[in-house]
Write a protein that holds these residues in place. Structure first.
Motif, PDB file in Angstrom:
ATOM      1  N   ASP A 125       0.873  -1.312   0.026  1.00  0.00           N
ATOM      2  CA  ASP A 125      -0.037  -0.159   0.136  1.00  0.00           C
ATOM      3  C   ASP A 125       1.060   1.242   0.084  1.00  0.00           C
ATOM      4  O   ASP A 125       1.843   1.306   0.770  1.00  0.00           O
ATOM      5  CB  ASP A 125      -1.075   0.112   1.355  1.00  0.00           C
TER       6      ASP A 125
ATOM      7  N   ASN B  64      -2.989   0.310  -3.811  1.00  0.00           N
ATOM      8  CA  ASN B  64      -1.940  -0.793  -3.713  1.00  0.00           C
ATOM      9  C   ASN B  64      -1.293  -1.099  -5.066  1.00  0.00           C
ATOM     10  O   ASN B  64      -1.765  -1.070  -6.190  1.00  0.00           O
ATOM     11  CB  ASN B  64      -2.721  -1.792  -3.140  1.00  0.00           C
TER      12      ASN B  64
ATOM     13  N   ARG C 264      -2.427  -4.641  -6.634  1.00  0.00           N
ATOM     14  CA  ARG C 264      -3.831  -4.535  -7.143  1.00  0.00           C
ATOM     15  C   ARG C 264      -3.629  -3.686  -8.481  1.00  0.00           C
ATOM     16  O   ARG C 264      -4.490  -4.329  -9.370  1.00  0.00           O
ATOM     17  CB  ARG C 264      -4.603  -3.911  -6.066  1.00  0.00           C
TER      18      ARG C 264
ATOM     19  N   LEU D 291      -4.553  -6.262 -11.600  1.00  0.00           N
ATOM     20  CA  LEU D 291      -5.930  -6.055 -11.814  1.00  0.00           C
ATOM     21  C   LEU D 291      -6.235  -4.887 -12.653  1.00  0.00           C
ATOM     22  O   LEU D 291      -7.577  -5.022 -13.172  1.00  0.00           O
ATOM     23  CB  LEU D 291      -6.740  -6.114 -10.640  1.00  0.00           C
TER      24      LEU D 291
ATOM     25  N   LEU E 159      -5.979  -9.423   0.541  1.00  0.00           N
ATOM     26  CA  LEU E 159      -5.311  -9.115  -0.897  1.00  0.00           C
ATOM     27  C   LEU E 159      -4.609 -10.170  -1.634  1.00  0.00           C
ATOM     28  O   LEU E 159      -5.012 -10.324  -2.910  1.00  0.00           O
ATOM     29  CB  LEU E 159      -4.201  -7.895  -0.483  1.00  0.00           C
TER      30      LEU E 159
ATOM     31  N   GLU F 177      -7.611 -12.219  -3.237  1.00  0.00           N
ATOM     32  CA  GLU F 177      -8.215 -11.488  -4.277  1.00  0.00           C
ATOM     33  C   GLU F 177      -7.328 -11.460  -5.530  1.00  0.00           C
ATOM     34  O   GLU F 177      -7.780 -11.873  -6.584  1.00  0.00           O
ATOM     35  CB  GLU F 177      -8.305 -10.114  -3.814  1.00  0.00           C
ATOM     36  N   LEU F 178      -6.064 -11.456  -5.513  1.00  0.00           N
ATOM     37  CA  LEU F 178      -4.998 -11.537  -6.495  1.00  0.00           C
ATOM     38  C   LEU F 178      -4.749 -12.970  -7.138  1.00  0.00           C
ATOM     39  O   LEU F 178      -5.127 -13.216  -8.345  1.00  0.00           O
ATOM     40  CB  LEU F 178      -3.846 -11.068  -6.053  1.00  0.00           C
TER      41      LEU F 178
END
Length: 298
Positions: free
Chosen positions: A135, A160, A163, A167, A205, A208-209
Motif C-alpha cells: 500500500d 495498492n 492490485r 488487476l 489481498l 483476491e489476486l
C-alpha cells in the motif's frame, strides 16, 4: 485461506528450494541416471543438514515448530538459501510456533509529521512510503506524479501497487519490464506473508489476486522471496514516456514494517532529462488543480 496457510507454505517452500539444488551443486555424487526428482532427494538434504531422514521429512511436511536455530541454519545451508530465503525460513518457523514476528507490529495511526517532512523535503526525487502489503501510504509531489496512473483523483490517499499491477488493464503498460516487475511484486508479498501470516488485510489481498489473476497465481506458486533494498526499475508514464530509475528502499526504524523508497537518476543522462520533464508536468498539473479548486464554491 490456503494461499497463506503456514503449514502448506513451509512444505511447498522447502520442496521448491530442494528442487533447485542438484547433487553436483551440493557436492554430492549423483548415483545412477534415473532420478525421479529434479533436485536433491529428502535424504540428501538430511545428510547435508546433519539430521535424520525422518526428522527432515517431518520438517518438510510443515512441522517447523520446535526446530532450533541451529537446525534451521543447517537446513538453510544445505539448501543454499540466500539471505531473503533464510529470513523467510525463520519467519515460517516463528509462524508455525505462534511466536511474534521479527519486528514489532502494531495498529497504525497517521504517519508522524517528522517523517512526512523528510518525505516532502526530497523535491528532486520521486519518493513514497509503503507498508509490507505494498500500500502506498504517502508520496512527495514527484512521487505522486510518477505513480499518477495509480491514483484515480486528487482525493485518493492510499493505493495498492500489486492490485493496480495485476488487476488494472494499465498495469502492463506502466511496468514495461513486466516479468521482472511481476516477480518482484509477488516475491515481496510472499516475504511479507511469512512475516505476518495473520494479517487479515494481507490475506484478503493475496486471496483476491490469486482468484482474479492467473499471472499472480502462477508466480505465487513458485514461493520465491526477496529483499528489495536497491536496484533499477522502469516505468512507462503516460505523460512523459519511459523512465529508467535507480531506487533505494530504506526501512523506517521508528515505524516497523514501513519502507521509504526514493528514485534517482544520473545528472546529464536522458533519464534525468525525462525526470525533469515529469517534474515540470507535475508542477503544471498541480497549478491547474489548485486553480480549479479555487473556483469551486465552498
Amino acid at each position: 485461506m490456503e494461499c497463506v496457510s503456514t503449514e502448506s507454505d513451509i512444505r511447498e517452500f522447502l520442496a521448491s528450494r530442494r528442487a533447485k539444488i542438484t547433487p553436483q551443486q551440493a557436492g554430492l555424487p549423483a548415483y545412477g541416471g534415473n532420478r525421479r526428482v529434479p533436485g536433491l532427494r529428502r535424504e540428501e538434504v538430511a545428510l547435508l543438514a546433519g539430521v535424520s531422514i525422518d526428522y527432515y521429512v517431518r520438517l518438510e511436511r510443515g512441522h517447523l515448530a520446535g526446530a532450533s536455530e541451529e537446525v534451521l541454519d543447517a537446513v538453510a545451508n544445505a539448501l543454499q538459501l540466500d539471505d531473503a530465503e533464510r529470513a523467510h525460513l525463520f519467519d515460517l518457523a516463528r509462524a508455525a510456533a505462534n511466536r511474534p514476528a521479527r519486528r514489532t507490529r502494531r495498529n497504525r495511526g497517521p504517519l508522524p509529521d517528522s517523517v512526512l517532512r523528510v518525505l516532502h523535503s526530497m523535491t528532486g526525487s520521486p519518493a513514497f512510503i509503503r507498508n509490507g502489503r505494498l500500500d502506498i501510504l504517502a508520496t512527495n509531489q514527484l512521487g505522486r506524479a510518477l505513480y499518477s496512473p495509480l491514483f484515480p483523483d486528487r482525493a485518493t490517499r492510499t493505493v495498492n501497487i500489486a492490485r493496480f499491477q495485476f488487476l488494472d488493464p494499465r498495469g502492463h503498460d506502466f511496468f514495461p519490464d513486466w516479468e521482472e516487475s511481476l516477480n518482484t511484486t509477488v516475491s515481496l508479498l510472499r516475504t511479507e506473508a511469512g512475516r505476518a501470516p495473520h494479517d487479515n488485510d494481507l490475506t484478503g489481498l493475496i486471496g483476491e489476486l490469486v482468484t482474479r489473476s492467473e499471472e499472480f497465481r502462477t508466480a505465487w506458486a513458485k514461493h520465491n522471496v526477496r529483499l528489495h533494498h536497491t536496484g533499477r526499475k522502469s516505468f512507462h508514464h503516460p505523460a512523459v514516456g519511459t523512465l529508467h530509475l535507480d531506487f533505494d528502499a530504506m526501512e523506517l526504524p521508528a515505524q516497523p514494517g514501513l519502507t521509504l523508497t526514493a528514485y534517482s537518476t544520473v545528472p546529464g543522462t536522458p533519464d534525468h532529462d525525462t525526470l525533469q520533464l515529469l517534474a515540470a508536468w507535475a508542477a503544471t498539473e498541480n497549478a491547474t488543480a489548485e486553480q480549479s479548486d479555487s473556483r469551486t464554491p465552498s
